[in-house]
Enzyme design. Sequence first.
Site, mmCIF file in Angstrom:
data_model
loop_
_atom_site.group_PDB
_atom_site.id
_atom_site.type_symbol
_atom_site.label_atom_id
_atom_site.label_comp_id
_atom_site.label_asym_id
_atom_site.label_seq_id
_atom_site.Cartn_x
_atom_site.Cartn_y
_atom_site.Cartn_z
ATOM 1 C CE LYS A 15 -2.387 -0.885 3.961
ATOM 2 N NZ LYS A 15 -1.641 -2.132 4.253
ATOM 3 N NE ARG A 90 -4.016 -0.548 10.373
ATOM 4 C CZ ARG A 90 -2.887 -0.153 9.570
ATOM 5 N NH1 ARG A 90 -2.873 1.207 9.157
ATOM 6 N NH2 ARG A 90 -1.880 -0.967 9.650
ATOM 7 N NE ARG A 130 7.034 -3.279 5.474
ATOM 8 C CZ ARG A 130 5.896 -3.118 5.685
ATOM 9 N NH1 ARG A 130 5.069 -2.687 4.571
ATOM 10 N NH2 ARG A 130 5.167 -2.933 6.748
ATOM 11 N NE ARG A 161 6.784 0.037 9.647
ATOM 12 C CZ ARG A 161 5.616 -0.193 9.222
ATOM 13 N NH1 ARG A 161 5.436 0.417 7.902
ATOM 14 N NH2 ARG A 161 4.616 -0.594 9.526
ATOM 15 N NE ARG A 172 2.306 -3.899 11.395
ATOM 16 C CZ ARG A 172 3.000 -4.029 10.680
ATOM 17 N NH1 ARG A 172 4.150 -4.571 10.452
ATOM 18 N NH2 ARG A 172 2.559 -3.100 9.436
HETATM 19 P P1 AMP Z 1 1.416 0.949 9.003
HETATM 20 O O1 AMP Z 1 2.325 1.640 8.861
HETATM 21 O O2 AMP Z 1 0.012 1.426 8.157
HETATM 22 O O3 AMP Z 1 1.390 -0.694 8.952
HETATM 23 O O4 AMP Z 1 0.893 1.430 10.580
HETATM 24 C C1 AMP Z 1 1.630 0.923 11.636
HETATM 25 C C2 AMP Z 1 1.127 0.997 12.925
HETATM 26 O O5 AMP Z 1 0.251 2.383 13.164
HETATM 27 C C3 AMP Z 1 -0.347 0.149 13.133
HETATM 28 O O6 AMP Z 1 0.007 -1.256 13.266
HETATM 29 C C4 AMP Z 1 -0.964 0.796 14.145
HETATM 30 O O7 AMP Z 1 -0.505 0.573 15.389
HETATM 31 C C5 AMP Z 1 -0.867 2.136 13.819
HETATM 32 N N1 AMP Z 1 -1.979 2.801 13.082
HETATM 33 C C6 AMP Z 1 -1.699 3.094 11.590
HETATM 34 N N2 AMP Z 1 -2.967 3.418 10.904
HETATM 35 C C7 AMP Z 1 -3.953 3.118 12.035
HETATM 36 C C8 AMP Z 1 -5.259 3.546 11.911
HETATM 37 N N3 AMP Z 1 -5.956 3.866 10.977
HETATM 38 N N4 AMP Z 1 -5.890 3.373 13.046
HETATM 39 C C9 AMP Z 1 -5.291 2.688 14.072
HETATM 40 N N5 AMP Z 1 -3.962 2.507 14.071
HETATM 41 C C10 AMP Z 1 -3.297 2.818 13.273
#
Ligand code: AMP
Length: 220
Positions: A15, A90, A130, A161, A172
């Site tokens: 994404k 989400r 990654r 990360r 996750r």
């Molecule tokens: P991502 O980089 O999109 O995988 O997001 C990393 C982390 O940020 C997630 O595992 C959540 O802890 C938090 N996070 C990102 N987007 C959201 C969202 N829309 N709602 C809640 N937590 C989020």
Amino acid sequence: MPTYIVLLGPPGAGKGTQAKILSTELGIPQVSTGDLFRAMKTQDTPFARKVQEIMASGALVPDDVTIQMVKERLHQIDCDGGAILDGFPRTTAQAEALGKMLAEEFNSSIAVVPLLTLDENDVVRRISGRRQCPECKTIYNVDPSDTEATCPKDGEKLELREDDKPGVVQQRYSVYLENTAPLVDYYRNKGLLAEFDAKQTVEKVTGDLLSAIRSRIAAG
Ligand code: AMP
């Protein structure tokens, strides 16, 4: 009329990579809630520390603060033409809030919801390899055992990360299945979903995404 695109898919489906390319191609910014939360790392407040703790565990940040953060971001001037939402919504509550916010505050709606599909084995395999450049933020896929890989653009040592570490990835993925996967049917029922196989090359996925998005925009 601003164009809002919501990218859906499990962690590791690409994404972020696609959102960056689409942003350049379509001239609208990528709004990544994960990036916005990660940027809070430098803030030394109880709330920012709590967010980092939640992220490191693989859980979701509460809906109310996430929704408020996105609302403020979408009101910034560079989002006048719309946004590519990456990692938001989400949860169903976030999706409902987004629809309401776009209708009431932006007199608009979502143009299309591309879903990047990838099964669990591929999610785990991709995420374990990654790495991100701490400088230019480019994401690379490397051999998971290679801990010395550097960024070809600026020579920085690539980083894993915190929440891409083994264990957190499984968590996750479960959070995705439980909270986010229901959004697939939510948007399919609204006639907004378009599916793409994330196992194809980045270029192929981008090409398919662009033609689907452009035809949706043209159809109004
Ligand atoms: P991502 O980089 O999109 O995988 O997001 C990393 C982390 O940020 C997630 O595992 C959540 O802890 C938090 N996070 C990102 N987007 C959201 C969202 N829309 N709602 C809640 N937590 C989020």
